[in-house]
Design an enzyme around this catalytic site. Sequence first.
Site, short mmCIF file in Angstrom:
data_model
loop_
_atom_site.label_atom_id
_atom_site.label_comp_id
_atom_site.label_asym_id
_atom_site.label_seq_id
_atom_site.Cartn_x
_atom_site.Cartn_y
_atom_site.Cartn_z
N LYS A 115 -0.30 7.34 -4.24
CA LYS A 115 1.06 7.17 -4.83
C LYS A 115 2.02 8.30 -4.49
CE LYS A 115 0.13 3.39 -8.03
NZ LYS A 115 0.46 2.85 -9.36
N LYS A 207 -3.13 -2.92 -0.12
CA LYS A 207 -3.56 -3.74 -1.38
C LYS A 207 -2.20 -4.44 -1.60
CE LYS A 207 -3.42 -1.73 -5.64
NZ LYS A 207 -2.40 -2.60 -6.52
N LYS A 210 2.63 -4.10 -7.15
CA LYS A 210 3.97 -4.20 -7.72
C LYS A 210 4.77 -3.10 -7.17
CE LYS A 210 2.01 -4.65 -12.25
NZ LYS A 210 1.91 -3.10 -12.38
P1 ATP Z 1 1.24 -0.67 -9.31
O1 ATP Z 1 1.70 -0.65 -7.86
O2 ATP Z 1 2.46 -0.31 -10.30
O3 ATP Z 1 0.18 0.36 -9.47
P2 ATP Z 1 -0.25 -2.81 -9.33
O4 ATP Z 1 -0.19 -4.00 -8.60
O5 ATP Z 1 -1.61 -1.92 -8.74
O6 ATP Z 1 0.94 -2.04 -9.57
P3 ATP Z 1 -1.56 -2.34 -12.12
O7 ATP Z 1 -0.62 -2.49 -13.20
O8 ATP Z 1 -1.64 -0.97 -11.54
O9 ATP Z 1 -0.69 -3.30 -10.87
O10 ATP Z 1 -2.83 -3.08 -12.29
C1 ATP Z 1 -3.31 -3.96 -13.17
C2 ATP Z 1 -4.67 -4.63 -12.88
O11 ATP Z 1 -4.50 -5.52 -11.69
C3 ATP Z 1 -5.74 -3.90 -12.47
O12 ATP Z 1 -6.86 -4.37 -13.07
C4 ATP Z 1 -5.85 -3.80 -11.16
O13 ATP Z 1 -7.06 -3.51 -10.74
C5 ATP Z 1 -5.41 -5.08 -10.69
N1 ATP Z 1 -4.80 -5.27 -9.51
C6 ATP Z 1 -3.72 -4.76 -9.03
N2 ATP Z 1 -3.55 -4.88 -7.80
C7 ATP Z 1 -4.49 -5.74 -7.29
C8 ATP Z 1 -4.87 -6.52 -6.18
N3 ATP Z 1 -3.95 -6.45 -5.06
N4 ATP Z 1 -5.93 -7.19 -5.93
C9 ATP Z 1 -6.64 -7.40 -7.05
N5 ATP Z 1 -6.65 -6.73 -8.28
C10 ATP Z 1 -5.46 -5.91 -8.32
MG MG Z 2 -2.01 -0.28 -9.68
#
Ligand code: ATP
Ligand code: MG
Length: 347
Positions: A115, A207, A210
């Site tokens: 990040k 991955k 968001k």
């Molecule tokens: P950001 O990019 O803001 O970090 P994010 O997509 O990683 O957003 P988070 O809010 O950080 O989402 O994570 C929320 C939950 O979703 C956590 O349990 C995380 O492990 C899960 N998660 C996030 N992205 C994935 C993915 N690509 N596949 C499976 N689980 C995910």
């Molecule tokens: Mg995340």
Amino acid sequence: MTKFPELVFSGMQPTHTLHLGNYLGAMVNWIAMQETHSCIYCVVDLHAITIFQDPKELTRNIREVTATYLACGLDPKRSIIFNQSQVHEHAELAWVFNCVARMGWLNRMTQFKEKAGKDRENASTGLFVYPNLMAADILAYKATHVPVGEDQKQHLELSRDIAQKFNNDFAGSIAAHGHGDAFFPLPEPMITGPATRVMSLRDGTRKMSKSEESDMTRINLTDDADTIAKKIKKAKTDPEPLPSETKGLEKRPEADNLVGIYAALAATTREAVLKDFGGAQFSTFKPALAELAVTKLAPIAAEMRRLLADPGHIDAVLADGAERARAIAGPIMNDVKDVVGLLRTAG
Ligand code: ATP
Ligand code: MG
């Protein structure tokens, strides 16, 4: 060793609309765990601001993520649903953990490296100590089980290290205050299902996130049928047809990802999907995947729209959840202060 009653805690950041990775990697398990456990599900807004958020958008996203929780099937009567910043014990315990965790531990965290990117000097200090706040989220309730996606495994290990070090550093005081041989449980990550790491639609080695800039990398839970179909159609693939066995998905990250998504949405296995689609071209598989995704996600999006039309109801859910959360975290934080030796003269 002190026994801790089983309690589930997890959260998502209101940084953007939730996507398929959040749903399949975490939410599906959250919903299932409501049947067997007491659960606390948090909208982690203090985590979100480790990267700058437009204030108006942040407020909107907090309500939207809450609406998504409810639309997916989290029940605010059974589970505690609230946003993190309304329960100050998270931030308070995080400070104590800033003083327990070691620089060396945090320096190893891959999420910070990803990040912060190349310009690490310019990252917020909050982003660096993010895992300490995450440990505080969980341990403010002495939660024992944490359903998350695979990307959070390293942070969960750090949470265990923090809990263990706190228990060791303060062992004498913990016992003297009647908490036995451990104040905090060592929380267990629960990383299960066929889609613990959903990958970007544009790059099978990254991955789905968001915070990824391009919206074409992910399927948002609010995307309409046309958008979902377009994103899947444009998803990166290779020219080979699908294999008949999972071994054939090795070294084919994009194919593996799409098959994994199909399996998770259909609540089946990769093997079963390849039984049906082995030998098929992506021109056949992609429309089938799009149709399945629309069938599963359209009702969630519709329910979200309905809920968001009444922000007062969402705020009331969060207020009730925050009050119930405080009732658990408040006494635990008081005990932490006593154990650490921080004098309390009121209450
Ligand atoms: P950001 O990019 O803001 O970090 P994010 O997509 O990683 O957003 P988070 O809010 O950080 O989402 O994570 C929320 C939950 O979703 C956590 O349990 C995380 O492990 C899960 N998660 C996030 N992205 C994935 C993915 N690509 N596949 C499976 N689980 C995910
Ligand atoms: Mg995340």
